[in-house]
Design a protein around this motif. Structure first.
Motif, PDB file in Angstrom:
ATOM      1  N   ASN A  59     -16.629  -7.803 -29.700  1.00  0.00           N
ATOM      2  CA  ASN A  59     -15.893  -8.977 -29.796  1.00  0.00           C
ATOM      3  C   ASN A  59     -14.275  -8.352 -29.476  1.00  0.00           C
ATOM      4  O   ASN A  59     -13.860  -7.191 -29.786  1.00  0.00           O
ATOM      5  N   PHE A  71     -21.032  -3.655 -34.870  1.00  0.00           N
ATOM      6  CA  PHE A  71     -19.960  -4.520 -34.345  1.00  0.00           C
ATOM      7  C   PHE A  71     -19.030  -3.407 -33.522  1.00  0.00           C
ATOM      8  O   PHE A  71     -18.541  -2.184 -33.924  1.00  0.00           O
ATOM      9  N   LYS A  72     -18.479  -3.991 -32.375  1.00  0.00           N
ATOM     10  CA  LYS A  72     -17.456  -3.175 -31.651  1.00  0.00           C
ATOM     11  C   LYS A  72     -16.252  -4.178 -31.553  1.00  0.00           C
ATOM     12  O   LYS A  72     -16.441  -5.159 -30.955  1.00  0.00           O
ATOM     13  N   LEU A  73     -15.130  -3.854 -32.095  1.00  0.00           N
ATOM     14  CA  LEU A  73     -13.833  -4.454 -31.605  1.00  0.00           C
ATOM     15  C   LEU A  73     -13.043  -3.992 -30.529  1.00  0.00           C
ATOM     16  O   LEU A  73     -12.773  -2.615 -30.738  1.00  0.00           O
ATOM     17  N   PHE A  96      -6.466  -5.191 -39.912  1.00  0.00           N
ATOM     18  CA  PHE A  96      -6.233  -6.718 -39.699  1.00  0.00           C
ATOM     19  C   PHE A  96      -7.419  -7.368 -40.446  1.00  0.00           C
ATOM     20  O   PHE A  96      -7.182  -8.827 -40.778  1.00  0.00           O
ATOM     21  N   SER A  97      -8.537  -6.983 -40.426  1.00  0.00           N
ATOM     22  CA  SER A  97      -9.783  -7.723 -40.785  1.00  0.00           C
ATOM     23  C   SER A  97      -9.695  -8.523 -42.109  1.00  0.00           C
ATOM     24  O   SER A  97      -9.138  -7.934 -43.242  1.00  0.00           O
ATOM     25  N   ALA A  98     -10.065  -9.766 -42.284  1.00  0.00           N
ATOM     26  CA  ALA A  98     -10.240 -10.560 -43.568  1.00  0.00           C
ATOM     27  C   ALA A  98     -11.357 -10.634 -44.137  1.00  0.00           C
ATOM     28  O   ALA A  98     -11.489 -11.072 -45.269  1.00  0.00           O
ATOM     29  N   GLY A  99     -12.440 -10.244 -43.208  1.00  0.00           N
ATOM     30  CA  GLY A  99     -13.746 -10.503 -43.937  1.00  0.00           C
ATOM     31  C   GLY A  99     -14.224 -11.742 -43.427  1.00  0.00           C
ATOM     32  O   GLY A  99     -15.433 -12.023 -44.273  1.00  0.00           O
ATOM     33  N   THR A 100     -13.731 -12.413 -42.587  1.00  0.00           N
ATOM     34  CA  THR A 100     -14.335 -13.756 -42.154  1.00  0.00           C
ATOM     35  C   THR A 100     -15.900 -13.491 -41.580  1.00  0.00           C
ATOM     36  O   THR A 100     -16.591 -14.183 -41.953  1.00  0.00           O
ATOM     37  N   ARG A 101     -15.824 -12.686 -40.838  1.00  0.00           N
ATOM     38  CA  ARG A 101     -17.150 -12.341 -40.075  1.00  0.00           C
ATOM     39  C   ARG A 101     -18.286 -12.142 -41.132  1.00  0.00           C
ATOM     40  O   ARG A 101     -19.521 -12.722 -41.134  1.00  0.00           O
ATOM     41  N   ALA A 150     -20.275  -5.066 -40.091  1.00  0.00           N
ATOM     42  CA  ALA A 150     -19.094  -6.189 -39.715  1.00  0.00           C
ATOM     43  C   ALA A 150     -17.867  -5.837 -40.159  1.00  0.00           C
ATOM     44  O   ALA A 150     -16.937  -6.019 -39.626  1.00  0.00           O
ATOM     45  N   ALA A 151     -17.847  -4.707 -40.977  1.00  0.00           N
ATOM     46  CA  ALA A 151     -16.611  -4.095 -41.535  1.00  0.00           C
ATOM     47  C   ALA A 151     -15.524  -3.384 -40.420  1.00  0.00           C
ATOM     48  O   ALA A 151     -16.244  -2.867 -39.443  1.00  0.00           O
ATOM     49  N   ALA A 152     -14.314  -3.502 -40.609  1.00  0.00           N
ATOM     50  CA  ALA A 152     -13.410  -2.815 -39.751  1.00  0.00           C
ATOM     51  C   ALA A 152     -13.171  -1.503 -40.160  1.00  0.00           C
ATOM     52  O   ALA A 152     -12.354  -1.296 -40.953  1.00  0.00           O
ATOM     53  N   VAL A 153     -13.720  -0.594 -39.719  1.00  0.00           N
ATOM     54  CA  VAL A 153     -13.982   0.959 -40.218  1.00  0.00           C
ATOM     55  C   VAL A 153     -12.755   1.743 -39.636  1.00  0.00           C
ATOM     56  O   VAL A 153     -12.871   1.843 -38.391  1.00  0.00           O
ATOM     57  N   ARG A 179     -12.112 -13.489 -31.265  1.00  0.00           N
ATOM     58  CA  ARG A 179     -13.217 -12.917 -31.692  1.00  0.00           C
ATOM     59  C   ARG A 179     -14.036 -14.133 -32.687  1.00  0.00           C
ATOM     60  O   ARG A 179     -15.011 -14.182 -32.919  1.00  0.00           O
TER      61      ARG A 179
HETATM   62  O1  PAZ Z   1     -13.013  -9.675 -40.643  1.00  0.00           O
HETATM   63  P1  PAZ Z   1     -12.577 -10.424 -39.523  1.00  0.00           P
HETATM   64  O2  PAZ Z   1     -13.585 -11.597 -39.445  1.00  0.00           O
HETATM   65  O3  PAZ Z   1     -11.449 -10.855 -39.614  1.00  0.00           O
HETATM   66  O4  PAZ Z   1     -12.875  -9.839 -38.205  1.00  0.00           O
HETATM   67  C1  PAZ Z   1     -14.326  -9.284 -37.937  1.00  0.00           C
HETATM   68  C2  PAZ Z   1     -14.301  -7.960 -36.966  1.00  0.00           C
HETATM   69  C3  PAZ Z   1     -13.559  -7.953 -35.880  1.00  0.00           C
HETATM   70  C4  PAZ Z   1     -13.828  -6.808 -37.951  1.00  0.00           C
HETATM   71  C5  PAZ Z   1     -15.811  -7.760 -36.919  1.00  0.00           C
HETATM   72  O5  PAZ Z   1     -16.289  -8.680 -35.923  1.00  0.00           O
HETATM   73  C6  PAZ Z   1     -15.869  -6.114 -35.939  1.00  0.00           C
HETATM   74  O6  PAZ Z   1     -15.972  -6.118 -34.918  1.00  0.00           O
HETATM   75  N1  PAZ Z   1     -16.157  -5.153 -37.002  1.00  0.00           N
HETATM   76  C7  PAZ Z   1     -16.218  -3.962 -36.364  1.00  0.00           C
HETATM   77  C8  PAZ Z   1     -14.939  -3.402 -35.895  1.00  0.00           C
HETATM   78  C9  PAZ Z   1     -14.957  -2.059 -35.379  1.00  0.00           C
HETATM   79  O7  PAZ Z   1     -15.066  -1.042 -36.187  1.00  0.00           O
HETATM   80  O8  PAZ Z   1     -14.693  -1.802 -34.073  1.00  0.00           O
END
Ligand code: PAZ
Length: 334
Positions: free
Chosen positions: A278, A250-252, A64-69, A178-181, A283
């Motif tokens: 988040n 970061f932890k999503l 889903f990540s748009a790169g806003t963070r 912050a990348a969503a890996v 988030r």
């Molecule tokens: O890119 P975005 O602003 O839509 O989201 C940011 C995010 C949720 C990807 C970032 O805050 C984050 O939690 N990154 C790590 C994700 C993870 O691998 O757990």
């Protein structure tokens, strides 16, 4: 030892991206120049990573990540004098231009024609001038290096190379991840070369001649995807690639009951400086900082400061006037 073996295996099996040498050359010059000038350097990673299902990729898994963070945070680092290596998913949000892109509104809607010239509408002048000045300052000092990736493997190759280049900076380097890996992927030796066929008569043609069964394949009429875990390289970053740097991960999560537990687990396991947790749906206005020093600390954008956009609720982080509003941001800690 096991982590080192996993690193060796991964990078031996997964080919580097074609632009890696060019990215490394740019990053080496950028980091060297700023280190010589005594400037702090931060690597900000941003956006999602794809998992290709075929070598000649038609289909892939994404998130889903748009790169806003990442894009927003990069602006803050730049405003505080850092040099920023911005490693982002191609076509995700970029610092500064994010205010006018990826929107239901075209950037052309901010402008009009006046006596044969293009001018910015009066209502957008002040905000655009502020963004333009910040952008110009970062450009003038050559403090923003933009690198891109698309797949999980491209991301990891770039991360490792840039991290090693930042190692000599010691504690004046920051990693802000912050990348969503992706947690799962298709290893190269289990990837089919050609587009996966849905028509049973053509099934065998798409298959790679491999000892291992393809990770993504059709069986009968179903598509079967059998992914493998991506090795966790945070340990390698902390212990080997850049051991003296400050590392923020970061932890999503989507389940509130798990967020802090998993952030604490990551902090204990990797022994780095800070995990920012988040939840998917909140988030944009709340995060939890989990660190050895401060324990658990929530930061929230007060309800009254969350803005509405024409597409529904939009956060301060995503809105064009975000930075101005964040200047007067009051952290609501609990
Ligand atoms: O890119 P975005 O602003 O839509 O989201 C940011 C995010 C949720 C990807 C970032 O805050 C984050 O939690 N990154 C790590 C994700 C993870 O691998 O757990």
């Amino acid at each position: 030892m096991a982590a080192q073996q996993a690193e060796n295996d991964y990078f031996a099996n997964e080919p580097p991206p074609r632009d890696l040498p060019a990215n490394t050359t740019l990053a080496r010059a950028f980091i060297g120049r700023h280190a010589a000038g005594g400037r702090r350097v931060v690597l900000v990673t941003s956006g999602g990573t794809t998992v290709p299902l075929e070598t000649q990729t038609v289909r892939y898994i994404d998130n889903f990540s748009a790169g806003t963070r990442g894009a927003t945070s990069a602006e803050y680092f730049l405003a505080h004098g850092y040099a920023v290596v911005f490693l982002h998913r191609q076509f995700s949000l970029l610092p500064y231009s994010r205010h006018y892109s990826h929107n239901t509104r075209s950037f052309l809607d901010y402008m009009r024609e006046e006596r044969g010239r293009v001018v910015v509408d009066a209502q957008h002048q002040a905000e655009m001038l502020r963004v333009l000045r910040e952008y110009a300052a970062a450009k003038r000092d050559d403090r923003l290096l933009i690198l891109s990736y698309v797949t999980i493997t491209e991301y990891l190759w770039n991360l490792r190379e840039v991290a090693k280049l930042m190692r000599p900076l010691g504690p004046s380097a920051i990693f802000y991840l912050a990348a969503a890996v992706s947690d799962f992927f298709v290893p190269q030796d289990r990837m089919v070369e050609h587009k996966i066929q849905s028509n049973e008569e053509f099934l065998a043609l798409g298959r790679a001649p491999s000892a291992k069964p393809p990770a993504a394949r059709t069986e009968g009429k179903s598509l079967i995807i059998d992914l493998e875990p991506v090795p966790k390289f945070l340990k390698q970053l902390v212990d080997g690639w850049a051991p003296d740097a400050m590392i923020v991960s970061f932890k999503l999560e989507t389940d509130p009951a798990l967020l802090v537990k998993k952030a604490q687990y990551a902090l204990n396991k990797y022994a780095h400086h800070l995990v920012i947790g988040n939840l998917l749906h909140t988030r944009k206005w709340e995060v939890v900082f989990v660190s050895e020093l401060d324990g658990e600390k929530w930061i929230r954008v007060p309800r009254s400061r969350r803005t509405k956009s024409f597409s529904g609720v939009q956060s301060l982080v995503g809105s064009a006037d975000h930075a101005a509003k964040m200047d007067s941001f009051e952290a609501d800690e609990s």
